[in-house]
Enzyme design. Structure first.
Site, PDB file in Angstrom:
ATOM      1  N   GLU A   1      -4.353  -9.825 -25.480  1.00 22.49           N
ATOM      2  CA  GLU A   1      -3.237  -9.934 -24.525  1.00 22.49           C
ATOM      3  C   GLU A   1      -2.482 -11.249 -24.696  1.00 22.49           C
ATOM      4  O   GLU A   1      -1.398 -11.415 -24.157  1.00 22.49           O
ATOM      5  CB  GLU A   1      -3.775  -9.904 -23.089  1.00 22.49           C
ATOM      6  CG  GLU A   1      -4.505  -8.637 -22.740  1.00 22.49           C
ATOM      7  CD  GLU A   1      -5.088  -8.682 -21.349  1.00 22.49           C
ATOM      8  OE1 GLU A   1      -4.592  -7.947 -20.497  1.00 22.49           O
ATOM      9  OE2 GLU A   1      -6.055  -9.452 -21.120  1.00 22.49           O
TER      10      GLU A   1
ATOM     11  N   CYS B   1      -4.047  -0.176 -24.601  1.00 24.85           N
ATOM     12  CA  CYS B   1      -4.187   0.412 -23.264  1.00 24.85           C
ATOM     13  C   CYS B   1      -3.099  -0.053 -22.297  1.00 24.85           C
ATOM     14  O   CYS B   1      -3.177   0.200 -21.110  1.00 24.85           O
ATOM     15  CB  CYS B   1      -5.570   0.100 -22.690  1.00 24.85           C
ATOM     16  SG  CYS B   1      -5.905  -1.662 -22.564  1.00 24.85           S
TER      17      CYS B   1
ATOM     18  N   ASP C   1       0.414  -7.494 -20.765  1.00 23.70           N
ATOM     19  CA  ASP C   1       0.314  -8.952 -20.757  1.00 23.70           C
ATOM     20  C   ASP C   1       0.779  -9.556 -22.074  1.00 23.70           C
ATOM     21  O   ASP C   1       1.371 -10.627 -22.090  1.00 23.70           O
ATOM     22  CB  ASP C   1      -1.128  -9.388 -20.455  1.00 23.70           C
ATOM     23  CG  ASP C   1      -1.385  -9.405 -18.960  1.00 23.70           C
ATOM     24  OD1 ASP C   1      -0.536  -9.943 -18.222  1.00 23.70           O
ATOM     25  OD2 ASP C   1      -2.403  -8.857 -18.518  1.00 23.70           O
TER      26      ASP C   1
ATOM     27  N   HIS D   1       0.828  -1.205   0.000  1.00 23.32           N
ATOM     28  CA  HIS D   1       0.000   0.000   0.000  1.00 23.32           C
ATOM     29  C   HIS D   1       0.863   1.256   0.000  1.00 23.32           C
ATOM     30  O   HIS D   1       0.539   2.255  -0.626  1.00 23.32           O
ATOM     31  CB  HIS D   1      -0.899   0.018   1.243  1.00 23.32           C
ATOM     32  CG  HIS D   1      -2.077  -0.881   1.133  1.00 23.32           C
ATOM     33  ND1 HIS D   1      -2.462  -1.741   2.122  1.00 23.32           N
ATOM     34  CD2 HIS D   1      -2.954  -1.044   0.132  1.00 23.32           C
ATOM     35  CE1 HIS D   1      -3.532  -2.389   1.741  1.00 23.32           C
ATOM     36  NE2 HIS D   1      -3.852  -1.981   0.533  1.00 23.32           N
TER      37      HIS D   1
HETATM   38  C1  PEP Z   1      -2.341  -5.029 -20.157  1.00 26.28           C
HETATM   39  O1  PEP Z   1      -2.168  -6.213 -19.915  1.00 26.28           O
HETATM   40  O2  PEP Z   1      -1.647  -4.367 -20.965  1.00 26.28           O
HETATM   41  C2  PEP Z   1      -3.408  -4.278 -19.468  1.00 26.28           C
HETATM   42  C3  PEP Z   1      -3.724  -3.055 -19.813  1.00 26.28           C
HETATM   43  O3  PEP Z   1      -4.029  -4.888 -18.439  1.00 26.28           O
HETATM   44  P1  PEP Z   1      -3.377  -5.060 -16.971  1.00 26.28           P
HETATM   45  O4  PEP Z   1      -2.110  -4.246 -16.938  1.00 26.28           O
HETATM   46  O5  PEP Z   1      -4.401  -4.584 -16.028  1.00 26.28           O
HETATM   47  O6  PEP Z   1      -3.123  -6.526 -16.907  1.00 26.28           O
HETATM   48 MG    MG Z   2      -3.619  -7.303 -18.823  1.00 26.40          MG
END
Ligand code: PEP
Ligand code: MG
Length: 569
Positions: A430, A501, A454, A189
């Site tokens: 992913e 993203c 990922d 945290h």
């Molecule tokens: C990713 O895997 O790029 C993603 C945006 O999801 P997270 O980072 O939450 O796994």
């Molecule tokens: Mg991800």
């Protein structure tokens, strides 16, 4: 002298060190005279109540700024009320005549030792929360005032053995130039709070407190996990300059915040925001982005005793949809498993959790949890522009199965007289298997968003949480850009929206290359928006495409890095 640790939050700082030593409340082993047991128990109960009230005040204070962080104090209140601890402490006082302070210390110690030995680092890190609560109880037992970090007189670098969540949360953030500690987990945290406050932080510095002196000059280069004590004049001057340059650059980038991300030859790139909740702080940057490109909904489920019910989720989703009006909100269904375990559910221990029952797989094996979330999402879809997205999709079968659940939930709601609004359905790309089938996948869904974090972990077969294999986790691996180009092309060909993203989208250099590969939607954390907009506004798509072509010809990540470096030239 140079010391090293691990970066928990990036940045540079130069300043004087404030050594923060918490009162080491280690009571002596002591026993209560016969007949005095009850008075010690009463005092324990009074201390417990004061501790609870003190946490309540901190919680209310934090709730104004960020309700998610207030959760930490709720968790601490839960520890105070822990059933086992509250059977054990009275029993030790009444039956074995332990003094109250000794009972508090020892009973918490037993729990702490168990937690610290846990194989799961997330559980081991919770030991810090129990230690924090124990310190609070003992401080109140001895009637001490809090000499915390909330009242520092000047900006300093805080050096400590360990920092508890309450230390960081109540910290006067304008007075903390940096945090450096001997202990601390990178996902604790404390690290989360430090990162969100933008305070450069280095954890895990062996021998820090032996080496450092109160008032000593130090330079912190958190990005490299480096602490330089008593730097030579030239080094201090060099870092002063670096710090000034870092600050000026940040100010310059911030001028782009309210501008659209339009390339020099007029191509508009949509900028999305990655959010993990619906607090005012999370949604504050809404005025300078085009969409929510990723709502990591699992954060609504983490760090609490009970799962959020349909109603609670409905209100959270409605809030973000209303905030964004006509702009799209990409809401990702529960991505739990991997590094994000729910303490309120009994997960089976897995050898390879990132390859295990994670995200959509977890939802398929827990249909009640999945359906509850989809019910809340569909009900909320009436209030805005909802795009529903499934994480960790591996096959066309996964897509069809997830869509069937959506259809069935939609019918169920219609029967109940609660029809859904308009919404789109999409997937995260992913896993390489679905990336390679992008042409088929694009015909099954309305949109896709590439999760490069990922995608990189699964393409490079390198655990994103394991620092030992970090050199193998290569975000700039040429294969990443090749696959991203294929996916972007496939979805664009079918007239379907595609975005990215993961962290690659928030990196100004790779963002330009992504635009050059044909990507027109990038989503990122609030802290990256300004610098990515500036990068996109400073390049033509023609130039970005030339660089992208060069990147596609590279054989190694190092070569890619070199090509990206040319963007700045
Ligand atoms: C990713 O895997 O790029 C993603 C945006 O999801 P997270 O980072 O939450 O796994
Ligand atoms: Mg991800």
């Amino acid at each position: 002298m140079v010391l090293s640790g691990k970066m928990a939050a990036p940045g540079i700082a130069v300043g004087r060190v404030h050594v923060y030593k918490k009162a080491g409340f280690i009571p002596k082993e002591s026993y209560v005279p016969k007949g005095k047991e009850q008075s010690h128990l009463d005092r324990y109960l009074a201390v417990k109540k004061s501790a609870f009230d003190e946490l309540e005040e901190l919680k209310i204070l934090m709730q104004e700024h960020d309700p998610q962080k207030a959760e930490i104090f709720i968790a601490h209140q839960e520890i105070i009320e822990d059933v086992v601890i509250n059977e054990e402490i009275p029993s030790r006082i009444l039956n074995e005549r332990w003094s109250g302070d000794w009972a508090i210390y020892q009973v918490y110690e037993t729990v702490l030792l168990v937690l610290q030995k846990a194989a799961d680092p997330l559980i081991a890190e919770r030991a810090a929360d129990f230690d924090d609560v124990r310190t609070l109880l003992l401080r109140l037992w001895y009637g001490n005032k809090d000499e915390g970090l909330s009242s520092l007189s000047e900006p300093v670098i805080i050096a400590a053995q360990d920092l508890m969540p309450s230390d960081t949360a109540s910290l006067d953030r304008n007075k903390a130039l940096a945090l450096i500690t001997e202990k601390g987990g990178l996902t604790s945290h404390t690290a989360i709070i430090a990162k969100s406050y933008g305070i450069p932080t280095v954890f895990g510095i062996h021998g820090l407190l032996e080496a450092v002196k109160h008032g000593q000059l130090a330079v912190i280069n958190a990005d490299e996990g480096k602490v330089i004590l008593d730097p030579e004049d030239e080094i201090a001057a060099e870092y002063e300059q670096k710090y000034d340059a870092f600050r000026k650059d940040k100010e310059d980038a911030e001028k782009y915040l309210l501008k659209p991300a339009r390339t020099l030859d007029g191509e508009k790139i949509d900028i999305g925001l990655n959010v993990s909740g619906v607090s005012a702080g999370e949604l504050a940057p809404s005025s300078y982005v085009d969409a929510v490109g990723l709502f990591r909904t699992e954060f609504l489920y983490l760090g609490r005793d009970a799962l959020p019910d349909e109603e609670e989720q409905f209100h959270a989703y409605k809030k973000v949809l209303e905030c964004f009006g006509e702009r799209p909100v990409i809401l990702r269904t529960l991505d739990i498993g991997g590094d994000k375990q729910l303490s309120n559910l009994n997960f089976a221990r897995e050898e390879n959790p990132f390859l295990g029952n994670r995200a959509l797989r977890f939802c398929f094996s827990n249909p009640d949890i999945f359906r509850t979330q989809i019910r809340a999402v569909l009900r909320a879809s009436v209030y805005g522009n909802m795009w529903l997205m499934f994480p960790m999709v591996n096959s066309i079968d996964d897509i069809r199965r997830a869509k069937e659940t959506v259809v069935s939930v939609k019918e169920e709601l219609e029967k109940e007289g609660k029809p859904a609004g308009q919404f789109k359905t999409g997937i995260m790309i992913e896993i390489p298997s679905i990336a390679l089938l992008a042409d088929y996948a694009a015909q099954e869904v309305d949109f896709a968003s590439i999760g490069s974090n990922d995608l990189c972990q699964y393409m490079c077969a390198a655990d994103r949480m394991n620092s030992e294999v970090e050199p193998y986790y290569q975000s700039y691996h040429p294969a990443m850009f090749k696959l991203i180009k294929e996916v972007t092309g496939a979805f664009t060909k079918h007239g379907k929206s595609v975005s990215i993203c993961g962290e690659l989208a928030g990196d100004p250099l790779s963002a330009s290359v992504l635009a050059g590969l044909g990507m027109r939607k990038l989503s990122m954390g609030a802290g990256s928006v300004a610098s990515v907009k500036r990068a996109l506004c400073s390049i033509t798509v023609k130039r970005a495409s030339e660089i992208a072509d060069k990147v596609l010809e590279c054989a190694t990540a190092e070569e890619v890095q070199r090509e990206l470096g040319k963007i700045k030239e």
